[in-house]
Motif scaffolding. Structure first.
Motif, PDB file in Angstrom:
ATOM      1  N   SER A 171       0.888  -1.264   0.093  1.00 30.09           N
ATOM      2  CA  SER A 171       0.211   0.045  -0.018  1.00 30.09           C
ATOM      3  C   SER A 171       0.799   1.273  -0.108  1.00 30.09           C
ATOM      4  CB  SER A 171      -0.913   0.034   1.185  1.00 30.09           C
ATOM      5  OG  SER A 171      -1.664  -1.252   1.241  1.00 30.09           O
ATOM      6  N   ASP A 172       2.167   1.244   0.441  1.00 28.18           N
ATOM      7  CA  ASP A 172       2.867   2.283   0.404  1.00 28.18           C
ATOM      8  C   ASP A 172       3.782   2.466  -0.785  1.00 28.18           C
ATOM      9  OD1 ASP A 172       4.693   4.446   1.108  1.00 28.18           O
ATOM     10  OD2 ASP A 172       6.168   2.964   2.355  1.00 28.18           O
ATOM     11  N   LEU A 173       2.997   3.122  -1.806  1.00 27.32           N
ATOM     12  CA  LEU A 173       3.542   3.264  -3.160  1.00 27.32           C
ATOM     13  C   LEU A 173       4.675   4.388  -3.262  1.00 27.32           C
ATOM     14  CD1 LEU A 173       0.077   3.503  -5.234  1.00 27.32           C
ATOM     15  CD2 LEU A 173       1.767   1.561  -4.843  1.00 27.32           C
ATOM     16  N   ALA A 174       5.038   5.044  -2.014  1.00 30.21           N
ATOM     17  CA  ALA A 174       6.159   5.805  -2.092  1.00 30.21           C
ATOM     18  C   ALA A 174       7.267   5.072  -2.157  1.00 30.21           C
ATOM     19  CB  ALA A 174       6.288   6.672  -0.720  1.00 30.21           C
ATOM     20  N   ALA A 175       7.272   3.886  -1.955  1.00 31.74           N
ATOM     21  CA  ALA A 175       8.555   2.776  -2.047  1.00 31.74           C
ATOM     22  C   ALA A 175       8.469   2.180  -3.313  1.00 31.74           C
ATOM     23  CB  ALA A 175       8.343   1.778  -0.860  1.00 31.74           C
ATOM     24  N   VAL A 176       7.847   2.696  -4.525  1.00 29.86           N
ATOM     25  CA  VAL A 176       7.948   2.087  -5.772  1.00 29.86           C
ATOM     26  C   VAL A 176       9.300   2.264  -6.186  1.00 29.86           C
ATOM     27  CG1 VAL A 176       7.315   2.218  -8.190  1.00 29.86           C
ATOM     28  CG2 VAL A 176       5.625   1.986  -6.475  1.00 29.86           C
ATOM     29  N   ARG A 177      10.139   1.203  -6.696  1.00 26.20           N
ATOM     30  CA  ARG A 177      11.341   1.095  -7.198  1.00 26.20           C
ATOM     31  C   ARG A 177      11.397   0.970  -8.612  1.00 26.20           C
ATOM     32  NH1 ARG A 177      14.254  -2.749  -2.555  1.00 26.20           N
ATOM     33  NH2 ARG A 177      13.662  -1.410  -0.828  1.00 26.20           N
ATOM     34  N   THR A 178      10.499   0.457  -9.304  1.00 21.74           N
ATOM     35  CA  THR A 178      10.520   0.236 -10.954  1.00 21.74           C
ATOM     36  C   THR A 178      11.069   1.461 -11.425  1.00 21.74           C
ATOM     37  OG1 THR A 178       8.631  -1.563 -10.822  1.00 21.74           O
ATOM     38  CG2 THR A 178       9.243  -0.383 -12.725  1.00 21.74           C
ATOM     39  N   LYS A 179      11.943   1.356 -12.374  1.00 17.68           N
ATOM     40  CA  LYS A 179      12.583   2.404 -13.195  1.00 17.68           C
ATOM     41  C   LYS A 179      12.116   2.610 -14.724  1.00 17.68           C
ATOM     42  CE  LYS A 179      16.702   0.551 -12.546  1.00 17.68           C
ATOM     43  NZ  LYS A 179      18.137   0.495 -12.569  1.00 17.68           N
ATOM     44  N   ALA A 180      12.199   3.712 -15.169  1.00 19.20           N
ATOM     45  CA  ALA A 180      11.883   4.031 -16.458  1.00 19.20           C
ATOM     46  C   ALA A 180      13.147   4.960 -17.072  1.00 19.20           C
ATOM     47  CB  ALA A 180      10.693   4.899 -16.349  1.00 19.20           C
ATOM     48  N   VAL A 212       1.462   0.805 -15.920  1.00 23.70           N
ATOM     49  CA  VAL A 212       2.628   0.740 -14.980  1.00 23.70           C
ATOM     50  C   VAL A 212       3.140   1.904 -14.288  1.00 23.70           C
ATOM     51  CG1 VAL A 212       5.006  -0.344 -14.714  1.00 23.70           C
ATOM     52  CG2 VAL A 212       3.421  -1.325 -16.369  1.00 23.70           C
ATOM     53  N   LEU A 213       3.243   2.051 -13.048  1.00 21.10           N
ATOM     54  CA  LEU A 213       3.893   2.791 -12.238  1.00 21.10           C
ATOM     55  C   LEU A 213       5.537   2.525 -11.996  1.00 21.10           C
ATOM     56  CD1 LEU A 213       1.547   3.474  -9.079  1.00 21.10           C
ATOM     57  CD2 LEU A 213       1.517   4.675 -11.125  1.00 21.10           C
ATOM     58  N   ALA A 214       6.313   3.615 -12.449  1.00 26.19           N
ATOM     59  CA  ALA A 214       7.489   3.634 -12.639  1.00 26.19           C
ATOM     60  C   ALA A 214       8.377   4.978 -12.411  1.00 26.19           C
ATOM     61  CB  ALA A 214       8.141   2.867 -13.600  1.00 26.19           C
ATOM     62  N   GLY A 225       7.251  11.510  -7.343  1.00 30.78           N
ATOM     63  CA  GLY A 225       8.054  10.793  -8.164  1.00 30.78           C
ATOM     64  C   GLY A 225       7.772   9.737  -9.057  1.00 30.78           C
ATOM     65  N   ILE A 226       6.496   9.687  -8.911  1.00 29.16           N
ATOM     66  CA  ILE A 226       5.984   8.431  -9.551  1.00 29.16           C
ATOM     67  C   ILE A 226       5.123   8.722 -11.015  1.00 29.16           C
ATOM     68  CG2 ILE A 226       4.363   6.383  -9.630  1.00 29.16           C
ATOM     69  CD1 ILE A 226       4.795   6.309  -6.557  1.00 29.16           C
ATOM     70  N   SER A 227       5.700   8.066 -11.992  1.00 29.49           N
ATOM     71  CA  SER A 227       4.974   8.306 -13.489  1.00 29.49           C
ATOM     72  C   SER A 227       4.241   7.019 -13.968  1.00 29.49           C
ATOM     73  CB  SER A 227       6.134   8.726 -14.351  1.00 29.49           C
ATOM     74  OG  SER A 227       6.739  10.051 -14.115  1.00 29.49           O
ATOM     75  N   LEU A 228       3.351   7.211 -15.030  1.00 28.22           N
ATOM     76  CA  LEU A 228       2.419   6.338 -15.336  1.00 28.22           C
ATOM     77  C   LEU A 228       2.879   5.794 -16.875  1.00 28.22           C
ATOM     78  CD1 LEU A 228       0.092   4.250 -14.863  1.00 28.22           C
ATOM     79  CD2 LEU A 228      -1.323   6.042 -15.904  1.00 28.22           C
ATOM     80  N   PHE A 229       3.327   4.615 -17.130  1.00 27.64           N
ATOM     81  CA  PHE A 229       3.700   4.134 -18.389  1.00 27.64           C
ATOM     82  C   PHE A 229       2.770   3.224 -18.997  1.00 27.64           C
ATOM     83  CE2 PHE A 229       6.990   5.878 -16.235  1.00 27.64           C
ATOM     84  CZ  PHE A 229       7.749   6.645 -16.858  1.00 27.64           C
TER      85      PHE A 229
END
Length: 598
Positions: A171-180, A212-214, A225-229
């Motif tokens: 649930s903590d999307l601030a921790a997303v690490r997927t890179k673009a 995809v969030l990255a 700092g999350i973008s959508l692809f």
């Protein structure tokens, strides 16, 4: 195991008498939505649900989805059913006509959605996620993205997913690490792993469109700092011709408590050089865009709670009428009777029935308000409707799903020992329901959203408007004679008082003592659901009495509406006072222990 029959008569009653189908039909773009058209669509959807999807529910649960050499295979009959589903136009029901949709109102698609989810929840998850992805691309996609993807997703030729969760970021999307990583030609290479991706891979369509969030290399920390692809499974030319396989692969599927036929995938992006993706909208606004999908999905998951409750009730009712056990109480030396004659079975069935009808009424009213928020010509009406929808979506999602677990469990109880045996199918509804309170944000996340963003932020203004609307109904109830209406009025009045007190407490406390307010968040969501459901049940009873007085409609059905509302008032609304007390007074006991004392 019982079959599923769509409760079309109750759906029609709720749509016409409570949700304002006639008013929806007068909205711009909905002029052709007559009662005859609605009835025809409900009838056809009911046939498809009972004839095609429901028979696959049990076999899909037993067989499940499978993963082999990186490919996911759906259960027997799934591909054929999906092809029929798409060819019949069900994927396009509520979508924009610009992209091949039928443009029908949310109120109607809500009722049809209930049928898909009740007949086969695991199947329904695929079009549900696709619809969320469609909505996001309609609102934020580029012209090129819309041209390539939308007509094919609307038609059902391709499906869609939403990719948020990672092993370290639930649930903590601030921790997303997927890179673009930008490639200089307008494309990006995506690297990372996503988990719990519903229908992240399957064999029902030739292509899957992943949203995809990255994070971009220069992105700020946290959720900002999350973008959508958009990342397709297969690359495609502008005319939709499929080309090379993209570097996104399913590396495993989860073995779950329920919804076995729905593949829940672990997706790896970029293990072979990078998955090609394209930015949706502006950089670093991905979470904002994803919430377009999220709100659609949260309402849809709330509908899963309603649908599974209806399915569990139908099965429990059929069993109670067939199962012979014991003699009737008070009949000395009488014959053995079916268990529906026993008072506690009656109580349990009425509990299932009344709460299911209350959930249906509230959800459909929210669906109609969504139509008003999008289409009404008066801007002020649109704003009020949207505020109501925003307030009620966490209630529909959280309250309906929490209820579904209890209602499905009651269904198991009515079956007795046979309910614990998989052969009857009662346990499947209970297992399938358990995920719904977790999907798209747990109940606590819904409740925190409700008290924070939807209540405290605006000083409870919209919630107090709902309370004012309930007082109008209370006034109508006072004019009715008879004990049933008196009982409904008493309980609804008490529930409304408890809700008003709780609203005032949260508004007053949230800013100065957020922990104390948050202890009561989930109880407040439940209280709001119970009282809002009671509001709709009271309206249903009043509408039924009006029709009876006019000599219109099925008198047995309408009388049942009044009795069911009375039961809800006596057995469900009566819980409001206790919940209200816990919200206002429960923080000290919940927060007093130190960590070591647990």
């Amino acid at each position: 195991m019982s079959n599923y029959t769509a409760p079309i008569r109750d759906m029609q009653f709720v749509m016409r008498e409570l949700a304002g189908l006639a008013e929806v039909g007068r909205l711009p773009g909905c002029e052709e939505v007559s009662e005859d058209l609605v009835d025809a669509i409900l009838d056809e959807a009911g046939k498809f649900a009972s004839g095609v999807l429901a028979p696959l529910n049990r076999t899909g649960d037993q067989q499940g989805a499978s993963w082999e050499n990186g490919n996911v295979h759906t259960a027997a009959g799934w591909k054929e059913a999906y092809k029929q589903f798409a060819e019949a136009g069900w994927t396009a029901l509520a979508c924009d006509p610009e992209y091949g949709g039928q443009g029908l109102p949310k109120l109607l698609s809500t009722a049809v959605m209930e049928m898909w989810k009740a007949s086969n929840m695991a199947f329904s998850l695929c079009p549900m996620l696709t619809n969320g992805a469609i909505e996001a691309l309609v609102l934020r996609g580029t012209d090129e993205q819309k041209a390539l993807y939308l007509t094919r997703m609307v038609s059902g030729e391709w499906t869609g997913t939403m990719n948020l969760t990672e092993p370290q970021a639930g649930s903590d999307l601030a921790a997303v690490r997927t890179k673009a990583e930008p490639q200089g030609d307008g494309s990006y290479k995506i690297f990372g792993q996503k988990i719990f991706i519903t229908y992240g891979d399957h064999d029902m369509t030739d292509n899957i469109v992943h949203l995809v969030l990255a994070r971009l290399p220069d992105a700020p920390e946290g959720v900002k700092g999350i973008s959508l692809f958009v990342v397709p499974k297969f690359m495609a030319d502008a005319d939709g011709t499929l080309g090379l396989r993209n570097d996104v692969h399913c590396v495993s599927i989860e073995h779950k408590l329920g919804i076995h036929a729905s593949p829940t995938c672990v997706l790896a992006f970029g293990d072979k050089g990078g998955a090609v993706g394209y930015l949706v909208g502006e950089a670093n606004r991905g979470l904002e865009y994803m919430f377009i999908m999220m709100n659609e999905a949260r309402f849809a998951v709330g509908m899963e709670g309603l649908a599974l409750s209806e399915r569990a009730y139908q099965q429990a009712l059929a069993y109670a009428k067939e199962r012979i056990q014991g003699t009737e109480l008070g009949v000395r030396g009488g014959p053995k009777v079916s268990i529906i004659h026993h008072p506690d079975i009656r109580r349990m069935l009425m509990s299932m029935k009344s709460q299911t009808e209350a959930m249906r009424a509230l959800a459909y009213v929210v669906g109609a308000a969504t139509d008003s928020a999008h289409l009404h010509p008066d801007e002020e009406v649109r704003k009020r409707s949207q505020a109501f929808v925003d307030l009620m979506i966490p209630v529909v999602k959280g309250w309906c799903t929490e209820n579904s677990i209890e209602i499905a469990s009651t269904g198991v109880q009515i079956h007795g020992g046979m309910g614990f045996i998989e052969e009857t199918g009662a346990a499947q509804h209970f297992r399938d329901a358990r995920i719904t309170t977790i999907y798209e944000g747990t109940t606590a996340i819904q409740a925190n959203d409700l008290i924070g963003r939807k209540l405290a932020r605006e000083g409870g203004a919209t919630a107090k408007t709902v309370v004012a609307d309930i007082h109008v109904v209370l006034g109508e109830l006072e004019t009715k004679g008879g004990e049933a209406f008196a009982a409904i009025q008493r309980s609804l009045k008490g529930g409304t008082e408890a809700l008003s007190t709780a609203i005032d407490y949260i508004v007053a406390t949230y800013g100065s003592d957020i922990k104390s307010a948050s202890v009561g968040a989930v109880p407040f969501l439940k209280l709001f659901g119970i009282v809002a459901g009671g509001w709709q049940m009271a309206r249903a009873a009043l509408a039924a009495q009006r029709l009876l007085d006019a000599g219109e409609g099925d008198s047995a059905f309408l009388s049942t509406k009044i009795i069911t509302a009375r039961f809800y008032a006596d057995h469900v609304l009566s819980q409001a006072a206790g919940l209200g007390y816990a919200i206002v007074n429960g923080a000290d006991g919940a927060l007093a222990l130190s960590e070591e004392q647990f």
